[in-house]
Design an enzyme around this catalytic site. Structure first.
Site, PDB file in Angstrom:
ATOM      1  N   GLU A 201      58.165 -39.515 -10.348  1.00 40.19           N
ATOM      2  CA  GLU A 201      56.742 -39.286 -10.638  1.00 40.19           C
ATOM      3  C   GLU A 201      56.380 -37.807 -10.694  1.00 40.19           C
ATOM      4  OE1 GLU A 201      54.040 -41.556  -8.243  1.00 40.19           O
ATOM      5  OE2 GLU A 201      55.088 -43.438  -8.598  1.00 40.19           O
ATOM      6  N   GLU A 390      59.373 -48.882  -9.818  1.00 38.42           N
ATOM      7  CA  GLU A 390      58.431 -49.200  -8.733  1.00 38.42           C
ATOM      8  C   GLU A 390      57.366 -50.125  -9.285  1.00 38.42           C
ATOM      9  OE1 GLU A 390      56.490 -45.965  -6.660  1.00 38.42           O
ATOM     10  OE2 GLU A 390      58.360 -44.847  -6.481  1.00 38.42           O
TER      11      GLU A 390
HETATM   12  O1  IFM Z   1      54.281 -44.517  -2.023  1.00 32.87           O
HETATM   13  C1  IFM Z   1      54.199 -44.134  -3.348  1.00 32.87           C
HETATM   14  C2  IFM Z   1      55.543 -43.634  -3.846  1.00 32.87           C
HETATM   15  O2  IFM Z   1      56.025 -42.591  -3.081  1.00 32.87           O
HETATM   16  C3  IFM Z   1      55.418 -43.159  -5.268  1.00 32.87           C
HETATM   17  N1  IFM Z   1      54.803 -44.175  -6.098  1.00 32.87           N
HETATM   18  C4  IFM Z   1      53.582 -44.778  -5.645  1.00 32.87           C
HETATM   19  C5  IFM Z   1      53.765 -45.283  -4.226  1.00 32.87           C
HETATM   20  C6  IFM Z   1      52.464 -45.943  -3.735  1.00 32.87           C
HETATM   21  O3  IFM Z   1      51.445 -45.014  -3.690  1.00 32.87           O
END
Ligand code: IFM
Length: 480
Positions: A201, A390
């Site tokens: 990210e 994710e």
């Molecule tokens: O916890 C975070 C993660 O570190 C990166 N993506 C989003 C998740 C939820 O906020």
């Protein structure tokens, strides 16, 4: 993916029809060996869990680890909810075997974890800290011994403080330092790890860490400097891809894990679908778009004007080094758009105040985001291998008197999102965020994303209802 008649919508319709015939609950819908259910996800689909080092490991001072920007940031008053820090977090550093056992019980075949850069290189230069490295070797041993494939993220936001002291991501030297670190990791563990993610990210750590200051290192840079940080992030990605390939074994795969901002069509007409795609390309201009196209879009450069990043043609070539796959972190919608009626282009619509969201107010509930994200990625840039790196949700989890955590909203979220994965897009795997409740950055421990509840006083892990749900999905390779 399977054909559209095998979707959950199809299932629901059949259930209604059977209900009308008084046959609801018949074997046809319930039996796990029913081919209807079995065919939902392709054979070999990788089911996994995702975590990151800083959010779960704790042991921030153990075995020669140096401080990261998050250790420093968490010490600043008012930056983290309830004044929390990640000194202990889930103590995964010591409890990793227990955590691998949780993965095994879920039945996952893949584990996405991140490596803490400051465990390996507390300073800019030098040989990698053997004790830091040994931890990841132990973790990989444990995963492989349990039949779980390791997928390693190189950077999930825990920059060594030593690098921040020299300018952090504002400095081109950090970009080179990342490439050196990536090469070292590939040399050391690339014999047993087949998939590497470069930076997790980019958008989050750049915009929130250097743009509005709610993440470490807490800066609010003026526009030109912020544009340069964005450029350094994608440049680090490109150099990282090259370093992993140059130092790892042949056949190893590498790509980004980006929270792509997805524009969704408000109403699905052909024009709106095209407009949404165009919007997605622009909304990701300094991140995935430049990585996959090798140039900044005209619109992006025009909007940046005199503040545009300084870059060379050679930089663009590096940034767009071909990747083996693209990982996307998918949560809520980035925007809803529609085609303009009279002029070319798209119009963005603000979310109405009543738009549904999950426990985190930023997490709008729009399952179709998981339909459009891989589809647009494939259409826009012909990406042939996609991982959902994710997907998951926060929930107001609380054990009941029997110690059960019935996170029905998380089950609903996962079910509805997963139902959107369809045929026609090359999605190879899915990593739920997250295995455990953990340190949710500026939200501290108040926001829980895990399939397992963590009691932060005792560190006891308890599977939530969503863990049973995910286990069943994996077992059947189909939605239940
Ligand atoms: O916890 C975070 C993660 O570190 C990166 N993506 C989003 C998740 C939820 O906020």
């Amino acid at each position: 993916m399977t054909s559209s008649r095998f979707t959950r919508r199809g299932l629901a319709a059949s259930a209604l029809a059977l209900g009308a015939l008084g046959l609801a609950g018949s074997k046809l819908l319930k039996e796990p060996d029913d081919p209807f259910l079995k065919s939902r996800f392709p054979e070999g689909f990788r089911w996994g869990t995702a975590t990151s080092a800083y959010q779960i490991e704790g042991a921030t001072q153990a075995d020669g680890r140096g401080p990261s920007i998050w250790d420093t940031f968490a010490r600043l008053p008012g930056k983290i909810r309830d004044g929390a820090n990640a000194d202990i977090a889930d103590d995964h550093y010591h409890l990793y075997k227990e955590d691998v056992a949780l993965m095994k019980a879920l039945g996952v075949k893949a584990c996405r974890f991140s490596i803490a850069w400051p465990r390996l290189f507390p300073e800019r230069r030098g040989t990698p800290n053997p004790k830091g490295l040994a931890f990841y070797q132990r973790l990989i041993d444990e995963l492989l011994a349990n039949g779980i494939e390791p997928y390693a993220t190189l950077y999930h936001w825990d920059l060594p403080q030593a690098l921040q002291d020299r300018g952090g991501w504002e400095s081109r030297d950090t970009v080179q330092a990342f490439a050196d670190y990536a090469g070292t990791v590939a040399r050391q563990i690339g014999d047993r790890v087949g998939h590497f993610f470069t930076l997790n990210e980019m958008r989050s750590f750049v915009e929130l860490g250097y743009g509005n200051g709610v993440f470490a290192p807490g800066l609010t840079l003026p526009k030109a400097r912020l544009h340069q940080v964005r450029h350094h992030a994608v440049l680090a990605h490109g150099l990282g891809v090259q370093a992993v390939r140059a130092n790892g074994r042949a056949g190893l795969k590498v790509g980004p894990a980006e929270n792509i901002t997805i524009a969704l069509p408000d109403v699905e007409t052909q024009r709106n679908v095209r407009a949404a795609q165009e919007a997605t390309r622009e909304l990701n201009a300094p991140y995935l778009t430049v990585i996959l196209e090798g140039r900044y879009t005209d619109q992006y450069l025009k909007a940046a004007g005199a503040d545009a990043p300084r870059f060379t043609e050679a930089d663009l070539k590096t940034i767009s080094t071909p990747v083996d796959f693209v990982g996307i972190n998918v949560y809520g919608p980035g925007a809803f758009v529609r085609a303009r009626a009279k002029t070319p282009g798209y119009a963005e619509m603000p979310l109405p105040a009543s738009y549904p969201h999950m426990k985190s107010s930023w997490l709008g509930f729009a399952p179709e985001t998981l339909y459009w994200a891989p589809r647009q990625l494939h259409k826009l840039w012909n990406v042939k291998e996609i991982y959902v790196t994710e997907n998951g949700t926060s929930s107001a989890d609380k054990p009941d008197a029997d110690d059960r955590i019935d996170d029905l909203d998380r089950v609903m979220f996962l079910r509805e999102y997963l139902a959107q994965l369809r045929e026609g897009v090359p999605v190879r795997g899915y990593f739920v965020w997250s295995l455990l409740d953990n340190f949710e950055w500026a939200d501290g421990y108040a926001t829980r994303f895990g399939l397992h509840y963590v009691d932060y006083k005792t560190l006891k892990r308890t599977p939530k209802l969503s863990a049973s749900f995910y286990r069943k999905v994996i077992e059947r390779n189909a939605l239940v």
